[in-house]
Design a protein around this motif. Sequence first.
Motif, PDB file in Angstrom:
ATOM      1  N   THR A  18      45.323  30.171  35.708  1.00  0.00           N
ATOM      2  CA  THR A  18      46.215  28.723  36.532  1.00  0.00           C
ATOM      3  C   THR A  18      45.117  28.185  37.412  1.00  0.00           C
ATOM      4  N   GLY A  19      43.554  28.762  36.605  1.00  0.00           N
ATOM      5  CA  GLY A  19      42.345  27.893  36.759  1.00  0.00           C
ATOM      6  C   GLY A  19      41.350  28.052  38.040  1.00  0.00           C
ATOM      7  N   TRP A  20      42.133  29.218  38.952  1.00  0.00           N
ATOM      8  CA  TRP A  20      40.766  29.682  39.362  1.00  0.00           C
ATOM      9  C   TRP A  20      39.914  30.251  38.342  1.00  0.00           C
ATOM     10  N   ARG A  21      38.370  30.633  38.814  1.00  0.00           N
ATOM     11  CA  ARG A  21      37.184  30.426  38.724  1.00  0.00           C
ATOM     12  C   ARG A  21      36.549  31.100  39.695  1.00  0.00           C
ATOM     13  N   LEU A  22      36.885  31.416  40.586  1.00  0.00           N
ATOM     14  CA  LEU A  22      35.647  32.045  41.960  1.00  0.00           C
ATOM     15  C   LEU A  22      36.564  33.465  42.919  1.00  0.00           C
ATOM     16  N   ILE A  23      36.537  34.764  42.315  1.00  0.00           N
ATOM     17  CA  ILE A  23      37.051  36.373  42.283  1.00  0.00           C
ATOM     18  C   ILE A  23      36.178  37.048  43.003  1.00  0.00           C
ATOM     19  N   GLU A  24      36.353  37.050  44.544  1.00  0.00           N
ATOM     20  CA  GLU A  24      35.795  38.503  45.167  1.00  0.00           C
ATOM     21  C   GLU A  24      36.961  39.672  45.871  1.00  0.00           C
ATOM     22  N   LEU A  76      33.650  49.100  42.893  1.00  0.00           N
ATOM     23  CA  LEU A  76      33.318  48.022  41.639  1.00  0.00           C
ATOM     24  C   LEU A  76      33.471  48.871  40.363  1.00  0.00           C
ATOM     25  N   GLN A  77      34.708  49.192  40.092  1.00  0.00           N
ATOM     26  CA  GLN A  77      35.026  48.845  38.580  1.00  0.00           C
ATOM     27  C   GLN A  77      35.910  48.438  38.523  1.00  0.00           C
ATOM     28  N   SER A  78      36.457  47.031  39.545  1.00  0.00           N
ATOM     29  CA  SER A  78      36.975  46.898  39.508  1.00  0.00           C
ATOM     30  C   SER A  78      36.377  44.686  38.699  1.00  0.00           C
ATOM     31  N   ILE A  79      35.409  45.281  39.912  1.00  0.00           N
ATOM     32  CA  ILE A  79      34.468  43.894  39.335  1.00  0.00           C
ATOM     33  C   ILE A  79      34.106  44.204  37.912  1.00  0.00           C
ATOM     34  N   PRO A 120      34.199  36.161  31.555  1.00  0.00           N
ATOM     35  CA  PRO A 120      32.634  36.032  30.801  1.00  0.00           C
ATOM     36  C   PRO A 120      33.167  34.751  32.054  1.00  0.00           C
ATOM     37  N   THR A 121      33.652  33.382  31.796  1.00  0.00           N
ATOM     38  CA  THR A 121      33.527  31.890  32.043  1.00  0.00           C
ATOM     39  C   THR A 121      34.114  31.852  33.793  1.00  0.00           C
ATOM     40  N   ALA A 122      34.342  33.150  34.479  1.00  0.00           N
ATOM     41  CA  ALA A 122      34.432  33.146  35.604  1.00  0.00           C
ATOM     42  C   ALA A 122      33.450  33.823  36.914  1.00  0.00           C
ATOM     43  N   LEU A 123      33.278  33.379  37.979  1.00  0.00           N
ATOM     44  CA  LEU A 123      32.306  34.324  39.089  1.00  0.00           C
ATOM     45  C   LEU A 123      33.479  35.045  39.580  1.00  0.00           C
ATOM     46  N   ILE A 124      32.620  36.508  39.203  1.00  0.00           N
ATOM     47  CA  ILE A 124      33.508  37.445  39.373  1.00  0.00           C
ATOM     48  C   ILE A 124      32.071  38.379  40.761  1.00  0.00           C
TER      49      ILE A 124
END
Length: 215
Positions: A39-45, A54-57, A65-69
């Motif tokens: 959908t276009g979201w790139r910032l995920i915490e 930590l497993q999810s991260i 790789p294009t998202a900031l996790i």
Amino acid sequence: MTTPHDKFSAALTSLPLVAILRGLRPDEALPVGQALLATGWRLIEVPLNSPQPLQSIEAMAAALPTALIGAGTVLSAAQVRDVHAAGGQLVVSPNFDPDVVREAVRLGMVCLPGVMTATEAFAALQAGATGLKLFPAEMMAPAALKALRAVLPGPTLLLPVGGITPGNMAAWRAAGASGFGIGSALYAPGMTAAQVAENAMEFMAAYAAGPAIRK
């Protein structure tokens, strides 16, 4: 090489909304992460008080790789190192702890500590914070953000978090918000990836509508 800060800058330009996936399980990480990315979201915490965060991260950082996790609810320098080791590039905290900020800076990570007062805000910037998470936004008002904006350096990134909905984003943006962190209104345990995508698009539409017009 694309750095975490490059990703963050690009995301701020396209859609400065941070997905806060509190309670996410590792088996949900990829479906939900992929739905957000589509959908276009790139910032995920993923907050560290989620199940096996930590497993999810690690899974999302490797597959998206294009998202900031990264992680939320990061409370110590040791946790910063754990997130970094898992491939996370983003550190978000509910509070300002100089040790957390300095460790994130040392590791080249994007760091958004939580602040509420001018004293905390200036101290966090002095420590090297990338931007500031205004938390909990439920205890503030857009007028408070506007007052902080008046005294902080012009380029300071201010992201309200807590109680943000599609209906109140415009008022915060009119007061000077740079973006938002979106939690339970976007994702709550038990939601399907399709439901998260639907919520994500609702927030995107509200953001695209722009800030409120002040008379």
